[in-house]
Each structure stands twice: as C-alpha cells, then as structure tokens.
Design an enzyme around this catalytic site. Structure first.
Site, short mmCIF file in Angstrom:
data_model
loop_
_atom_site.label_atom_id
_atom_site.label_comp_id
_atom_site.label_asym_id
_atom_site.label_seq_id
_atom_site.Cartn_x
_atom_site.Cartn_y
_atom_site.Cartn_z
N ASP A 67 44.36 27.94 33.39
CA ASP A 67 45.28 27.79 34.52
C ASP A 67 45.94 26.42 34.55
OD1 ASP A 67 42.95 26.37 35.22
OD2 ASP A 67 42.26 27.94 36.56
N ASN A 136 33.86 30.51 46.21
CA ASN A 136 34.21 31.81 46.78
C ASN A 136 34.24 32.91 45.72
OD1 ASN A 136 36.52 31.19 45.40
ND2 ASN A 136 37.90 31.28 47.16
N HIS A 138 35.86 32.66 42.77
CA HIS A 138 37.04 32.72 41.90
C HIS A 138 36.72 32.28 40.49
CE1 HIS A 138 37.86 28.38 43.18
NE2 HIS A 138 37.99 28.32 41.87
N GLU A 143 41.71 34.30 43.00
CA GLU A 143 41.03 34.19 44.28
C GLU A 143 40.58 35.57 44.79
OE1 GLU A 143 40.34 31.37 45.56
OE2 GLU A 143 41.90 29.89 45.14
#
Length: 245
Positions: A67, A136, A138, A143
């Site tokens: 990313d 979380n 990801h 996400e």
C-alpha cells in the site's frame, strides 16, 4: 496454518527473517510482497545483517508492496516508498527498478488501481506475502467492510487507523485520509502468506482473526481460507490464540 511463537519481538523478527531468507535462497528471482509499519522493521534489520555477511543475494528479487498513502510523494519521509528505501532497499543489493509501491501521486484513483493490478499480474503473482495485522483486523489498508475487496482499491481510512498513524505526523490534519492498497483478492492469490504480530495489544485481534468467524468486518479472518499461512508472533501477541487452541 503454521504458528511460530517466539519469546519476544527480537526472536519473532529473526524467525520471520529466516522464512524470507529461505524463500530468496530457494528462488533467487522470487516476488516478495512487502509490508510497512513498525512490526516488520526488526525483520528487515535482520535481513540486512545477513546480506552484509554475504549470506543473501537480493539482486534478482522483485518486490511488490501492499500500500501507499494517497497524496504523498515518494520522497516524503512518511510515504511507504521512503519507508522501504530507508529500512531495507538502500541497504541491500536489490534493483530498485524491481521494487513496486502504489503511486500515491496518481490523481486518477481508477488508473492507479488498474496499473497496480497489472504490475502484480505481469510478475506472475506473489511468492511470499508479508503482512502485519491492524488492531481492527485490517491487512494492508483493507479496512473492516461489508465485503472483501478483490483488486487494488483506493480506501478512506477509518478514524482508528488515522489516529494510530497520527504519531508519525506533526498534526492530525497532516495524516492522509486515503490510501491505495492491494486488495484481499490479490493477497489471497499469493502462494504463501506470513503474518507477523507483536505485543499484547494484538492478542485479541489475533484470536478474532484466526479463531473467529470469517467476515469482512475482520478482514484478516479471510486468511483462514488460504492453504499456506504462517503466523509468527511473540508470546504476548499470541497469548489469546494459544489459550484457545
């Protein structure tokens, strides 16, 4: 899934570096899927040490990163291209023309994503994908969502991810709110996947990701469906997982 539980971050990093080294030695022109963030830094430091000793040769290796922040140029010290150069590429003999990171300065999101998917495809896919794990769930910047994304996408970062990244920027206003990320589909097509986790703060999400239901609300849970996943962590990060296995 194979699980390696190390006593601390140093030993977890060394274990992860051993797995990457084996891949490079077995296939000199392998394609490595690389990750950024604090977790893999120790792994990259160990790889550099072995390269400096003459144990590793990266001259034919190709790398494709997960990313990049949208809107940050490659020379910005918070861009992921800058991170990779600083923490790995500048210290080994990899040809930077064979290292790929999404173009954060491409204003056309559809083009940026399409171009990156073509880079992955043209290199025959990824031999070993390295992943961190967000609090979380990801992976990359995929996400929690209502569905798993297949290809490279431009994502709006969640408030929790923006807050977690704020420590790297002068102010909250400077934290990028969007990023280009390799999609879940591309990650799942990697021949082998290694997830590196460290610290007690990751213990609960490790349990949810690898022992809980498979759901896009915990993106990493999809890894349960992959045929060759390695989980490398220290005792603190694997505490909840080990308790329930």
């Amino acid at each position: 899934m194979r699980v390696y539980c190390a006593k601390d971050y140093y030993h977890a990093s060394r274990t992860a570096a051993n797995i990457i080294s084996a891949q490079v030695i077995m296939k000199q022109d392998c394609v490595l899927g690389l990750a950024t963030g604090s977790t893999p830094i120790g792994t990259y430091e160990q790889l550099i040490k072995w390269y400096e000793k003459g144990d590793l040769d990266f001259s034919k290796v190709r790398s494709i990163n997960l990313d990049e922040y949208r809107g940050l140029p490659a020379d910005n010290d918070q861009s992921y291209r800058y991170f990779m150069n600083t923490h790995l590429f500048d210290s080994i003999n990899i040809d930077k023309k064979n290292t790929f990171v999404p173009d954060g300065m491409e204003p056309d999101a559809e083009k940026a994503c399409r171009d990156y998917d073509e880079i992955i495809r043209s290199h025959g896919g990824i031999d070993l994908q390295i992943l961190g794990l967000g609090h979380n769930g990801h992976i990359g910047f995929n996400e929690p969502a209502s569905a798993f994304a297949k290809g490279t996408q431009c994502v709006k970062l969640t408030e929790s991810t923006i807050s977690a990244n704020a420590r790297f920027f002068e102010s909250m206003d400077d934290v990028p709110k969007e990023a280009y990320t390799m999609g879940i589909g591309s990650i799942m097509q990697a021949k082998k996947i290694m997830v590196i986790v460290s610290g007690e703060g990751k213990a609960e999400i490790v349990r949810r990701a690898f022992l809980g239901p498979i759901t896009p609300e915990v993106p990493a849970s999809v890894l349960q469906l992959h045929s060759d996943v390695i989980l490398v962590g220290d005792e603190a990060a694997l505490a909840e997982y080990n308790k329930d296995v």
